[in-house]
Design a protein around this motif. Sequence first.
Motif, short mmCIF file in Angstrom:
data_model
loop_
_atom_site.label_atom_id
_atom_site.label_comp_id
_atom_site.label_asym_id
_atom_site.label_seq_id
_atom_site.Cartn_x
_atom_site.Cartn_y
_atom_site.Cartn_z
N GLU A 51 0.81 -1.27 0.11
CA GLU A 51 -0.17 0.36 -0.63
C GLU A 51 1.12 1.05 -0.10
N SER A 52 1.79 1.27 0.76
CA SER A 52 2.71 2.53 0.50
C SER A 52 3.72 2.69 -0.45
N ILE A 53 3.46 1.28 -1.13
CA ILE A 53 4.17 1.61 -2.56
C ILE A 53 3.36 2.09 -3.38
N ALA A 54 2.36 1.55 -3.64
CA ALA A 54 1.24 2.28 -4.23
C ALA A 54 1.05 3.64 -3.98
N LYS A 55 1.07 4.63 -3.33
CA LYS A 55 0.88 5.41 -2.68
C LYS A 55 2.49 6.27 -3.33
N ILE A 56 3.02 6.08 -2.82
CA ILE A 56 4.80 6.70 -3.68
C ILE A 56 4.58 6.19 -5.27
N SER A 88 3.60 -8.11 -5.39
CA SER A 88 3.37 -7.67 -6.81
C SER A 88 2.62 -7.46 -7.28
N THR A 89 1.33 -8.67 -6.96
CA THR A 89 0.42 -8.04 -7.17
C THR A 89 -0.75 -6.58 -7.84
N ALA A 90 -0.80 -5.92 -6.31
CA ALA A 90 -1.07 -4.76 -5.86
C ALA A 90 -0.17 -3.44 -6.51
N LEU A 91 1.14 -3.58 -7.05
CA LEU A 91 1.86 -2.76 -8.19
C LEU A 91 1.78 -2.84 -9.40
N TYR A 92 0.51 -3.28 -9.82
CA TYR A 92 0.46 -3.23 -11.18
C TYR A 92 -0.69 -2.21 -11.25
N PRO A 93 -1.91 -1.93 -10.97
CA PRO A 93 -2.50 -1.16 -11.03
C PRO A 93 -1.83 0.60 -11.04
N PRO A 94 -1.19 1.12 -9.49
CA PRO A 94 -0.97 2.20 -9.58
C PRO A 94 -0.67 2.78 -11.00
N TRP A 101 3.36 2.34 -23.79
CA TRP A 101 2.80 1.84 -24.79
C TRP A 101 3.65 0.33 -24.08
N SER A 102 4.86 1.09 -24.33
CA SER A 102 5.69 -0.78 -24.89
C SER A 102 6.16 -1.14 -23.01
N ILE A 103 6.03 -0.98 -22.26
CA ILE A 103 5.99 -1.52 -20.79
C ILE A 103 4.74 -1.51 -20.39
N GLN A 104 3.63 -0.94 -20.90
CA GLN A 104 2.43 -1.54 -20.61
C GLN A 104 2.14 -2.94 -20.82
N GLU A 105 2.40 -3.06 -21.83
CA GLU A 105 2.49 -4.63 -22.81
C GLU A 105 3.17 -4.98 -21.87
N ASP A 106 4.53 -4.74 -21.26
CA ASP A 106 5.25 -6.32 -20.06
C ASP A 106 4.71 -5.79 -18.99
N LEU A 107 3.94 -4.67 -18.64
CA LEU A 107 2.63 -5.20 -17.30
C LEU A 107 1.46 -6.31 -17.62
N ALA A 126 -3.35 -12.45 -7.26
CA ALA A 126 -3.90 -12.12 -8.45
C ALA A 126 -5.38 -11.77 -8.94
N ALA A 127 -6.03 -12.72 -8.17
CA ALA A 127 -7.81 -12.92 -8.77
C ALA A 127 -7.94 -11.39 -7.88
N LYS A 128 -8.05 -10.93 -7.11
CA LYS A 128 -8.21 -9.49 -5.73
C LYS A 128 -7.63 -8.40 -6.45
N TRP A 129 -6.35 -8.76 -7.31
CA TRP A 129 -6.06 -7.19 -8.04
C TRP A 129 -6.89 -6.77 -9.00
N PHE A 130 -6.64 -8.79 -9.99
CA PHE A 130 -6.75 -8.06 -11.54
C PHE A 130 -7.89 -7.27 -11.76
N GLY A 131 -8.79 -7.44 -10.70
CA GLY A 131 -10.68 -5.80 -11.08
C GLY A 131 -9.79 -4.64 -11.40
N PRO A 132 -9.20 -4.61 -10.31
CA PRO A 132 -8.39 -2.63 -10.30
C PRO A 132 -7.29 -2.58 -11.24
N PHE A 133 -6.34 -3.95 -12.09
CA PHE A 133 -5.69 -3.66 -12.82
C PHE A 133 -6.43 -3.54 -14.18
N VAL A 134 -7.79 -4.55 -14.42
CA VAL A 134 -7.93 -4.77 -16.13
C VAL A 134 -9.34 -3.36 -16.38
#
Length: 292
Positions: A51-56, A88-94, A101-107, A126-134
């Motif tokens: 959560e702290s990393i996402a804030k940063i 790490s799954t929580a760190l993709y959406p922020p 776009w090239s890094i988005q593909e990697d994400l 991954a299932a928990k954070w898929f919604g915020p990511f997608v």
Amino acid sequence: MSGKSASVCCPFPRATRREYIGGKQFAHVLLGPPGELSAVEETLVRDKAAESIAKIAKVLSTPQIEEFYIPLLKRLSQGEWFTSRTSSTALYPPVYNKVPWSIQEDLRKGFAALGADDTPMVRRAAAKWFGPFVRNPSKQHVLSDGLPIYRRLQSNDQDSVRLLTIEDLIVVAKQLTPPEVKEQLLKQIRHSIGDKSWRVRYMAATHFNKLAEAVAAELVREELIGQYGQLLKDNEAEVCTAAAGQIPGFSKLLEKEVIFARIVLCHVRAALANHISGLALLLGREATIEHL
């Protein structure tokens, strides 16, 4: 203060004290401590660190994200221990919308790998954070990359993973057109509502109104009304009760004739008893007296 308590307390102040390090242009240096804590054994500590990393991430510039955040994300995503991969799954959406776009593909590829991880705990995260990511990718990438991730998670052999995909299903459905929902998600809707695990069916029942609102009225009439009937007749009392709690909200999406024929007359009055006031507002005084 115990070591564990100190670990929990550390990430949050540091995530918001960029003024003490010279401004947000140096905010990336704050990633270090929570990055290390993201791999520890204690779940609470890992969650707070992520959560702290996402804030940063909110105050990092694109160059800072590319130079410092992405390497941290890759290190955690590819870590030997499941704890770092889980965090790490929580760190993709922020950061998805803050990178090229090239890094988005990697994400997208990185998150897909986590969704197929060998460890159930990682797949559950991954299932928990898929919604915020997608919510972030374009519809094209939701269809090409997001749907395969969702389908893999939705068909997982662990019910603790599958139950979390109910909310994912709603997020995906909101991003598609009615024909796309029917073509791409109808099978998954049926499987989730008829899942062999009562815990998954319970989750489907508690979120049924949100699912119905996310799809087209045509699909509600053609498909969901029948699926709802299954939940109201479920063998597990908890599922029936949860489904009955959705009656007033779901009925708002139906014509009065359908409410009478498919809900009021076809299901036990006990299921309606606690929700009669909500139905009465929709049906009117005379119909309530006659039928309820």
